[in-house]
Design a protein around this motif. Structure first.
Motif, PDB file in Angstrom:
ATOM      1  N   UNK A  85      35.240  39.021  37.092  1.00  0.00           N
ATOM      2  CA  UNK A  85      36.432  39.684  37.611  1.00  0.00           C
ATOM      3  C   UNK A  85      36.250  39.992  39.085  1.00  0.00           C
ATOM      4  N   UNK A  86      37.300  39.757  39.871  1.00  0.00           N
ATOM      5  CA  UNK A  86      37.288  40.118  41.290  1.00  0.00           C
ATOM      6  C   UNK A  86      37.366  41.630  41.454  1.00  0.00           C
ATOM      7  N   UNK A  87      36.760  42.110  42.532  1.00  0.00           N
ATOM      8  CA  UNK A  87      36.891  43.518  42.900  1.00  0.00           C
ATOM      9  C   UNK A  87      37.157  43.580  44.398  1.00  0.00           C
ATOM     10  N   UNK A  88      37.947  44.561  44.803  1.00  0.00           N
ATOM     11  CA  UNK A  88      38.218  44.721  46.234  1.00  0.00           C
ATOM     12  C   UNK A  88      37.082  45.509  46.877  1.00  0.00           C
ATOM     13  N   UNK A  89      37.205  45.774  48.154  1.00  0.00           N
ATOM     14  CA  UNK A  89      36.133  46.442  48.892  1.00  0.00           C
ATOM     15  C   UNK A  89      35.809  47.825  48.321  1.00  0.00           C
ATOM     16  N   UNK A  90      36.776  48.480  47.677  1.00  0.00           N
ATOM     17  CA  UNK A  90      36.540  49.800  47.094  1.00  0.00           C
ATOM     18  C   UNK A  90      35.972  49.703  45.678  1.00  0.00           C
ATOM     19  N   UNK A  91      35.803  48.466  45.155  1.00  0.00           N
ATOM     20  CA  UNK A  91      35.262  48.278  43.816  1.00  0.00           C
ATOM     21  C   UNK A  91      36.309  48.230  42.720  1.00  0.00           C
ATOM     22  N   UNK A  92      37.584  48.367  43.070  1.00  0.00           N
ATOM     23  CA  UNK A  92      38.642  48.338  42.059  1.00  0.00           C
ATOM     24  C   UNK A  92      38.911  46.897  41.623  1.00  0.00           C
ATOM     25  N   UNK A  93      39.146  46.706  40.335  1.00  0.00           N
ATOM     26  CA  UNK A  93      39.466  45.367  39.827  1.00  0.00           C
ATOM     27  C   UNK A  93      40.778  44.902  40.418  1.00  0.00           C
ATOM     28  N   UNK A  94      40.825  43.633  40.756  1.00  0.00           N
ATOM     29  CA  UNK A  94      42.041  43.069  41.321  1.00  0.00           C
ATOM     30  C   UNK A  94      42.906  42.493  40.212  1.00  0.00           C
ATOM     31  N   UNK A  95      44.153  42.165  40.519  1.00  0.00           N
ATOM     32  CA  UNK A  95      45.011  41.555  39.505  1.00  0.00           C
ATOM     33  C   UNK A  95      44.678  40.093  39.239  1.00  0.00           C
ATOM     34  N   UNK A  96      43.679  39.539  39.946  1.00  0.00           N
ATOM     35  CA  UNK A  96      43.270  38.161  39.715  1.00  0.00           C
ATOM     36  C   UNK A  96      42.776  38.036  38.271  1.00  0.00           C
ATOM     37  N   UNK A  97      43.273  37.053  37.506  1.00  0.00           N
ATOM     38  CA  UNK A  97      42.824  36.928  36.110  1.00  0.00           C
ATOM     39  C   UNK A  97      41.321  36.673  36.032  1.00  0.00           C
ATOM     40  N   UNK A  98      40.649  37.205  35.010  1.00  0.00           N
ATOM     41  CA  UNK A  98      39.215  36.963  34.899  1.00  0.00           C
ATOM     42  C   UNK A  98      38.928  35.502  34.552  1.00  0.00           C
ATOM     43  N   UNK A  99      37.751  35.036  34.953  1.00  0.00           N
ATOM     44  CA  UNK A  99      37.280  33.704  34.579  1.00  0.00           C
ATOM     45  C   UNK A  99      36.289  33.885  33.437  1.00  0.00           C
ATOM     46  N   UNK A 100      36.323  32.989  32.466  1.00  0.00           N
ATOM     47  CA  UNK A 100      35.450  33.109  31.303  1.00  0.00           C
ATOM     48  C   UNK A 100      34.515  31.914  31.208  1.00  0.00           C
ATOM     49  N   UNK A 101      33.309  32.155  30.715  1.00  0.00           N
ATOM     50  CA  UNK A 101      32.354  31.091  30.437  1.00  0.00           C
ATOM     51  C   UNK A 101      31.661  31.433  29.125  1.00  0.00           C
ATOM     52  N   UNK A 102      31.242  30.425  28.388  1.00  0.00           N
ATOM     53  CA  UNK A 102      30.565  30.632  27.106  1.00  0.00           C
ATOM     54  C   UNK A 102      29.186  29.998  27.148  1.00  0.00           C
ATOM     55  N   UNK A 103      28.241  30.629  26.464  1.00  0.00           N
ATOM     56  CA  UNK A 103      26.874  30.114  26.426  1.00  0.00           C
ATOM     57  C   UNK A 103      26.251  30.491  25.080  1.00  0.00           C
ATOM     58  N   UNK A 104      25.475  29.573  24.509  1.00  0.00           N
ATOM     59  CA  UNK A 104      24.759  29.816  23.262  1.00  0.00           C
ATOM     60  C   UNK A 104      23.290  30.045  23.616  1.00  0.00           C
ATOM     61  N   UNK A 105      22.702  31.143  23.112  1.00  0.00           N
ATOM     62  CA  UNK A 105      21.300  31.456  23.365  1.00  0.00           C
ATOM     63  C   UNK A 105      20.540  31.252  22.057  1.00  0.00           C
TER      64      UNK A 105
END
Length: 146
Positions: free
Chosen positions: A121-141
């Protein structure tokens, strides 16, 4: 940015504009990283890199005020029904500053086997989450074998 001048012609008359810069727009999306499909518990995951893009699909390398850093959250999927996702811990940094439109997450590792979802998730300079949609990734451990 790139300095541009426009030239206008009307018949024999020519007029040039003043020079102006063309810069990338503000962050509009994150391109998810391509993690390995599987890793072994405790192994270092190759560096995950996300590109931060403006609405035109260009790297947001200048003037990205809505996305100055990218934070990562990890979730592990339960192995029994109802297969819900729960917060998980990944060793290594969970925040990356953006450099030339790229956020990098080097040196990550996971200590428990399972199916993980990483959310960025993007955050602005103050650390607040931006309205930019989150990017997702998957991994199997996978569990280590002797």
């Amino acid at each position: 940015g790139l300095a541009i001048r426009l030239r206008f012609r009307f018949g024999d008359e020519v007029a040039d504009s003043d020079a102006f810069n063309v810069i990338s727009g503000d962050a509009a999306s994150l391109s998810p990283p391509s993690p390995p499909r599987q890793v072994v518990v405790g192994d270092t995951i190759p560096t995950l890199e996300l590109s931060v893009r403006d609405a035109g699909g260009n790297l947001a390398i200048n003037g990205a005020t809505r996305c100055t850093s990218v934070s990562m959250s990890a979730y592990i999927r339960a192995v029994v029904p109802p297969y819900t996702w729960a917060s998980a811990t990944i060793s290594g940094g969970n925040t990356s500053l953006i450099t030339s439109g790229i956020a990098s997450f080097p040196g990550l590792s996971i200590r428990l086997p399972g199916s993980y979802r990483l959310s960025f998730q993007c955050a602005d300079a103050a650390g607040a989450s931006s309205p930019t949609p989150p990017a997702l990734a998957h991994i199997i451990v996978m569990a280590a074998t002797n």
